[in-house]
Design a protein around this motif. Structure first.
Motif, PDB file in Angstrom:
ATOM      1  N   ARG A   1      34.242  -2.475  17.701  1.00  0.00           N
ATOM      2  CA  ARG A   1      33.950  -3.779  18.289  1.00  0.00           C
ATOM      3  C   ARG A   1      34.255  -4.865  17.256  1.00  0.00           C
ATOM      4  N   LYS A   2      35.517  -4.832  16.851  1.00  0.00           N
ATOM      5  CA  LYS A   2      35.991  -5.751  15.813  1.00  0.00           C
ATOM      6  C   LYS A   2      35.822  -7.214  16.199  1.00  0.00           C
ATOM      7  N   HIS A   3      35.893  -7.464  17.511  1.00  0.00           N
ATOM      8  CA  HIS A   3      35.785  -8.853  17.985  1.00  0.00           C
ATOM      9  C   HIS A   3      34.401  -9.441  17.719  1.00  0.00           C
ATOM     10  N   MET A   4      33.442  -8.604  17.395  1.00  0.00           N
ATOM     11  CA  MET A   4      32.100  -9.126  17.131  1.00  0.00           C
ATOM     12  C   MET A   4      31.917  -9.524  15.663  1.00  0.00           C
ATOM     13  N   PHE A   5      32.974  -9.353  14.871  1.00  0.00           N
ATOM     14  CA  PHE A   5      32.902  -9.688  13.444  1.00  0.00           C
ATOM     15  C   PHE A   5      33.936 -10.748  13.096  1.00  0.00           C
ATOM     16  N   ASP A   6      33.595 -11.550  12.104  1.00  0.00           N
ATOM     17  CA  ASP A   6      34.492 -12.586  11.623  1.00  0.00           C
ATOM     18  C   ASP A   6      35.199 -12.050  10.381  1.00  0.00           C
ATOM     19  N   LEU A   7      36.284 -11.323  10.594  1.00  0.00           N
ATOM     20  CA  LEU A   7      37.018 -10.719   9.475  1.00  0.00           C
ATOM     21  C   LEU A   7      38.266 -11.540   9.163  1.00  0.00           C
ATOM     22  N   PRO A   8      38.518 -11.807   7.892  1.00  0.00           N
ATOM     23  CA  PRO A   8      39.725 -12.577   7.540  1.00  0.00           C
ATOM     24  C   PRO A   8      40.985 -11.865   8.048  1.00  0.00           C
ATOM     25  N   ASP A   9      41.928 -12.651   8.533  1.00  0.00           N
ATOM     26  CA  ASP A   9      43.198 -12.095   9.016  1.00  0.00           C
ATOM     27  C   ASP A   9      43.866 -11.267   7.933  1.00  0.00           C
ATOM     28  N   GLY A  10      44.290 -10.088   8.306  1.00  0.00           N
ATOM     29  CA  GLY A  10      45.086  -9.279   7.383  1.00  0.00           C
ATOM     30  C   GLY A  10      44.279  -8.467   6.391  1.00  0.00           C
ATOM     31  N   MET A  11      42.991  -8.696   6.338  1.00  0.00           N
ATOM     32  CA  MET A  11      42.175  -7.951   5.386  1.00  0.00           C
ATOM     33  C   MET A  11      41.753  -6.603   5.987  1.00  0.00           C
ATOM     34  N   ILE A  12      41.885  -5.548   5.200  1.00  0.00           N
ATOM     35  CA  ILE A  12      41.317  -4.253   5.607  1.00  0.00           C
ATOM     36  C   ILE A  12      40.079  -4.057   4.754  1.00  0.00           C
ATOM     37  N   TYR A  13      38.939  -4.145   5.397  1.00  0.00           N
ATOM     38  CA  TYR A  13      37.684  -4.207   4.653  1.00  0.00           C
ATOM     39  C   TYR A  13      37.020  -2.843   4.612  1.00  0.00           C
ATOM     40  N   LEU A  14      37.126  -2.196   3.464  1.00  0.00           N
ATOM     41  CA  LEU A  14      36.537  -0.867   3.283  1.00  0.00           C
ATOM     42  C   LEU A  14      35.404  -0.950   2.248  1.00  0.00           C
ATOM     43  N   ASP A  15      34.630  -2.031   2.352  1.00  0.00           N
ATOM     44  CA  ASP A  15      33.522  -2.206   1.413  1.00  0.00           C
ATOM     45  C   ASP A  15      32.229  -2.575   2.135  1.00  0.00           C
ATOM     46  N   GLY A  16      32.160  -2.194   3.392  1.00  0.00           N
ATOM     47  CA  GLY A  16      30.942  -2.439   4.166  1.00  0.00           C
ATOM     48  C   GLY A  16      29.770  -1.618   3.679  1.00  0.00           C
ATOM     49  N   ASN A  17      30.046  -0.655   2.805  1.00  0.00           N
ATOM     50  CA  ASN A  17      28.968   0.093   2.153  1.00  0.00           C
ATOM     51  C   ASN A  17      28.354  -0.713   1.011  1.00  0.00           C
ATOM     52  N   SER A  18      28.954  -1.856   0.706  1.00  0.00           N
ATOM     53  CA  SER A  18      28.394  -2.724  -0.329  1.00  0.00           C
ATOM     54  C   SER A  18      27.842  -3.999   0.317  1.00  0.00           C
ATOM     55  N   LEU A  19      28.701  -4.722   1.032  1.00  0.00           N
ATOM     56  CA  LEU A  19      28.263  -5.900   1.786  1.00  0.00           C
ATOM     57  C   LEU A  19      29.019  -5.925   3.108  1.00  0.00           C
ATOM     58  N   GLY A  20      28.322  -5.805   4.203  1.00  0.00           N
ATOM     59  CA  GLY A  20      28.948  -5.863   5.526  1.00  0.00           C
ATOM     60  C   GLY A  20      29.518  -7.247   5.794  1.00  0.00           C
ATOM     61  N   PRO A  21      30.512  -7.332   6.719  1.00  0.00           N
ATOM     62  CA  PRO A  21      31.109  -8.624   7.052  1.00  0.00           C
ATOM     63  C   PRO A  21      30.182  -9.455   7.951  1.00  0.00           C
ATOM     64  N   LEU A  22      30.601 -10.665   8.202  1.00  0.00           N
ATOM     65  CA  LEU A  22      29.817 -11.619   8.999  1.00  0.00           C
ATOM     66  C   LEU A  22      29.949 -11.332  10.499  1.00  0.00           C
TER      67      LEU A  22
END
Lengths: 395, 395
Positions: free
Chosen positions: A5-26
Motif C-alpha cells: 500500500r505504497k500510496h499510503m506513504f509519502d516516499l521520495p520519487d526514485g528512492m528505494i527505502y530499505l531502512d524502515g527497520n531504523s526509521l519508517g517513512p511518513l
C-alpha cells in the motif's frame, strides 16, 4: 493477499527505502492529523484539549492499536517515554518479582541501550545484581536457577536473527525466571503472539516498522494477571490511581496504566495514531509471507550478483526477522555509495550492510532494482571514492 | 519596555486565557515548522534527517535556548523525556553524591509527581532512605545534617508562593545537602539565576510558560563542575559517550549529555524550538515587571468586586510567581461557569481557583475584563447551575 500500500506513504520519487527497520517513512495521513492536533485542538481548545480531544486517554487508546499487532490482550499495552525507559520499568519490576535472585541474563545481540539500562539499574540498586551476557545461541542453555530475569530483543538489530519467543519464554519459566521481550524489530515486522507466549513483560518502539516518526513514543506490555501487582519504580503522577486528586502519597493505577509516568507527548502520539491506520485490514500472516518473499528474493539476487558479499543473516527464513544483512570489508563506504544512488539501507560496525524489508511499501520490483544497484556499486568499486569513505554518524 | 506580543500566538477570539501556567497557547510559528519537520525532513530525508536536519543535536540546541531563560550556562541544560523522569534522574544522582545520608527533604507544596518519583526511587533502592515532607514555610529550618537532598518546586502550583532559591540553596549547602530545583512554574514565568544559585540540579517542563505544546519535553540542568561526575541511573544509549559505536558496555557522555536517555521526540522538540522564538528580545526583568503589574491589578480588581473570595497567594509580589489563586467554597463550579464565559483558569482541590498571568499574551485590559466576568459569575451565583456542578477531570 497483497499488503502493499505504497500510496499510503509519502516516499521520495526514485528512492528505494530499505531502512524502515531504523526509521519508517511518513504515512500520508500523518501531516494533516498533526496539523489538526496543533491548530484544531491545542490552538482552539488549549487546556480543554485534555478532555475534549481525548489526549489523556491517548496512551491507552494507541496502546491497544499497537497491542493488536503484537498479539496482546486489549488493555495490556500503554504508550509513553522511550524504549530505554520502558526497559528500565520492566526490568525493575521483574527484579522485584524475584527478590532472592541476582542475575539478569541477556545476549550480545541485544540492542546496547537495553544492556546499558540494565547496567545503570544494577549500579543504582547496589544489591549485588549482575548482568550475564552470552551469545544469542547460548541463551537457552544459560537460563540457570540463579537467573531472575531473561531480557532479550527478539530480532537482532544487526543480523535479523530471531529468537523463538515461545520456546525461550517456556525455558525461562521452567527455571523460575521472569521474561522480558524487546520487540523493537518485531512489532509490525513479524507476527507476534505475546499473549500466547506467556511472557511477563514486553517493550518496543514505534518509529521503525510502525512508522510513528522520529522520536515516536515507546510501548510497554504487562501480562494482565500481573499488572495489578507490579510496583512501578518510575512512579509518575499519570500512573497514579487518581492523578487529579493531587494526593501527596502514590497509589498505583489499576493494570498497565501504572506504567504511565509523566505527561504524554500528544503531538507524537497523534502522529503515531494516524500512522497506525495503514495497518487496517493487514493480515499479519500475509505480511510475513510477503516479507519472507522479499528477503528471499533479495538474498538470491545479491548472492548471484555480488559474490564478495557474505550473508550475515540466518539463511532459514524461520530464524530471521524482516531484514537481511551482508558483511563486506568495504561496508561503510559501499553503503554511502548506495545511499547516494537512492538505495537506502544502513551500516553497523564493523562490517554489516543492513537492509530492512517492509512489505507495506517495498515491492518485489524495488528489491530487484536495489540488488542491481548494489551490484553496480560493488562491481564499480564505488567505495574507493573519497566522498564515500569519510566516517560519519549513521543511525 | 512592553513584552506583550499577542500577535505571535494563535488565541481563540474572545478568550481570556489565564491558564498558561498549565498549558501555554499555540505560538503562530509552530504549525508551519512542525509541518516542515514532517514533510520536508521526515518525509523527504527519512533516516538521513538525523544528520541533515540536526535532529540528533536538538536536545542540546533547544536546551541552550531554555537555559538562557533560567540563567543557566551554555551547555548545561539538555531536553528530553518528561519532568517526572528528569526528577528521578536528578534525585538518583543526588543521592549517590551523599551516600552516607538517608533523607530527601521536600515540602507539601511540591507538585505530587516529584514526591511520587522520590517514593518510587526510595522503594526501589531499599536502602532505608526516607522522604521528609514539611510545610513550605518550615523547609529552611528542616534542613538538618541527615538531609542528603533538598528537592523543591520553586513556585507552588496551587498558590504561586515562591521559594527564595538562593537563600534555600545556601542553607542546603551549609548543611551539606544537595539541592534540586523544579522550575516547572518558574521557567518563563520569573527571572531565574540558576548559575548564581549554586544549585546542583534543576528540572522543569516546557508546556506551561514556554508554550511548547501538550507533552512538550522536559529539561534538566546539572551544574557544570559536577556534570562529568554524575552517575546516570537511566543509562540510555543517547547518553553514551559514543552511541553509534554500539559498545556493549556503558560509558557516560561528557557533561550534561549523559542525562539524555532514548531517542529524542523530534516533532515535540521542533514545536518547542519554534515556540521559544517568541522569547527573542524579551528582557526577563521587563517580563517580571509586567507579570507583577498584571497580578497586582487582578488582586485589586477581584478583591474589590468579589469580597467572598479569599486570596490564597502571597500578597507580597516578591514571594509570588506569575499566578494568583483565590479560595472559594464554590470554586469548582464557579470555575466551570467562568470557563463557559471564556475566561480560562483552572481549579485545584479542595477550593482553589487558579489564574496564571503571562505577559507575552495577556494584557491589562484582559485582566480587568476577566475580573468583571468573575464578578458576574460570583454575584450571579452561576455555580448553582447544574451544568457547572458536575465533577470532571481538570488538568
Amino acid at each position: 493477499m497483497t499488503v502493499l500500500r505504497k500510496h499510503m506513504f509519502d516516499l521520495p520519487d526514485g528512492m528505494i527505502y530499505l531502512d524502515g527497520n531504523s526509521l519508517g517513512p511518513l504515512p500520508r495521513a500523518v501531516p494533516d492529523r498533526v496539523a489538526q492536533a496543533m491548530t484544531g485542538q491545542w490552538g482552539a481548545h488549549l487546556i480543554k484539549g485534555w478532555n475534549l480531544d481525548g489526549w489523556m486517554a491517548q496512551p491507552s487508546r494507541v496502546g491497544d492499536l499497537v497491542g493488536r499487532l503484537i498479539g496482546a490482550q486489549a488493555g495490556s499495552v500503554v504508550m509513553g517515554d522511550t524504549l530505554s525507559i520502558k526497559v528500565y520499568q520492566a526490568l525493575s519490576a521483574a527484579l522485584q518479582m524475584r527478590p532472592e535472585r541476582r542475575v539478569i541474563l541477556s545476549d550480545n545481540g541485544n540492542f546496547p541501550t537495553d544492556l546499558y539500562m540494565a547496567e545503570g539499574l544494577i549500579r543504582q540498586l547496589g544489591h549485588g545484581h549482575g548482568l550475564r551476557v552470552v551469545d544469542p545461541e547460548a541463551v537457552a542453555d544459560a537460563i540457570a536457577d540463579d537467573v531472575a530475569v531473561v531480557m532479550l530483543t527478539q530480532v537482532d538489530y544487526r543480523t535479523g536473527r530471531m529468537h523463538d519467543m515461545k520456546a525461550i519464554t517456556e525455558r525461562a519459566h521452567k527455571a523460575g525466571a521472569v521474561m522480558i521481550w524487546d520487540l523493537a524489530h518485531s512489532a509490525g515486522a513479524v507476527p507476534v503472539d505475546l499473549a500466547g507466549s506467556g511472557a511477563e513483560f514486553a517493550v518496543g518502539c514505534t518509529y521503525k516498522y510502525l512508522n510513528g516518526g522520529p522520536g515516536a513514543p515507546a510501548f510497554i506490555y504487562v501480562r494482565p494477571d500481573l499488572a495489578d501487582q507490579v510496583e512501578p519504580a518510575l512512579a509518575g503522577w499519570l500512573g497514579h490511581e487518581a492523578p487529579f486528586a493531587f494526593d501527596l502519597a502514590y497509589r498505583p493505577a489499576p493494570g498497565v496504566e501504572r506504567m504511565r509516568v509523566g505527561t504524554p507527548p500528544v503531538l507524537q502520539l497523534t502522529a503515531l495514531e494516524a500512522a497506525l491506520e495503514v495497518w487496517e485490514g493487514v493480515d499479519m500472516a500475509d505480511l510475513r509471507a510477503a516479507s519472507v518473499a522479499l528477503c528471499e528474493t533479495f538474498i538470491a539476487e545479491v548472492e548471484a550478483r555480488c559474490p564478495s558479499l557474505t550473508l550475515a543473516s540466518p539463511r532459514d527464513p524461520a530464524q530471521r526477522g524482516s531484514q537481511v544483512s551482508f558483511r563486506s570489508e568495504h561496508g561503510y563506504a559501499a553503503m554511502q555509495a548506495l545511499i547516494a544512488r537512492d538505495v537506502i539501507g544502513d551500516f553497523r560496525a564493523p562490517d554489516i550492510m543492513r537492509f530492512g524489508f517492509t512489505p507495506l511499501y517495498v515491492s518485489e520490483g524495488d528489491v530487484r532494482a536495489a540488488a542491481k544497484i548494489i551490484e553496480e556499486v560493488i562491481d564499480g568499486r564505488l567505495w574507493d571514492r573519497p566522498e564515500y569513505m569519510a566516517r560519519q554518524r549513521v543511525t
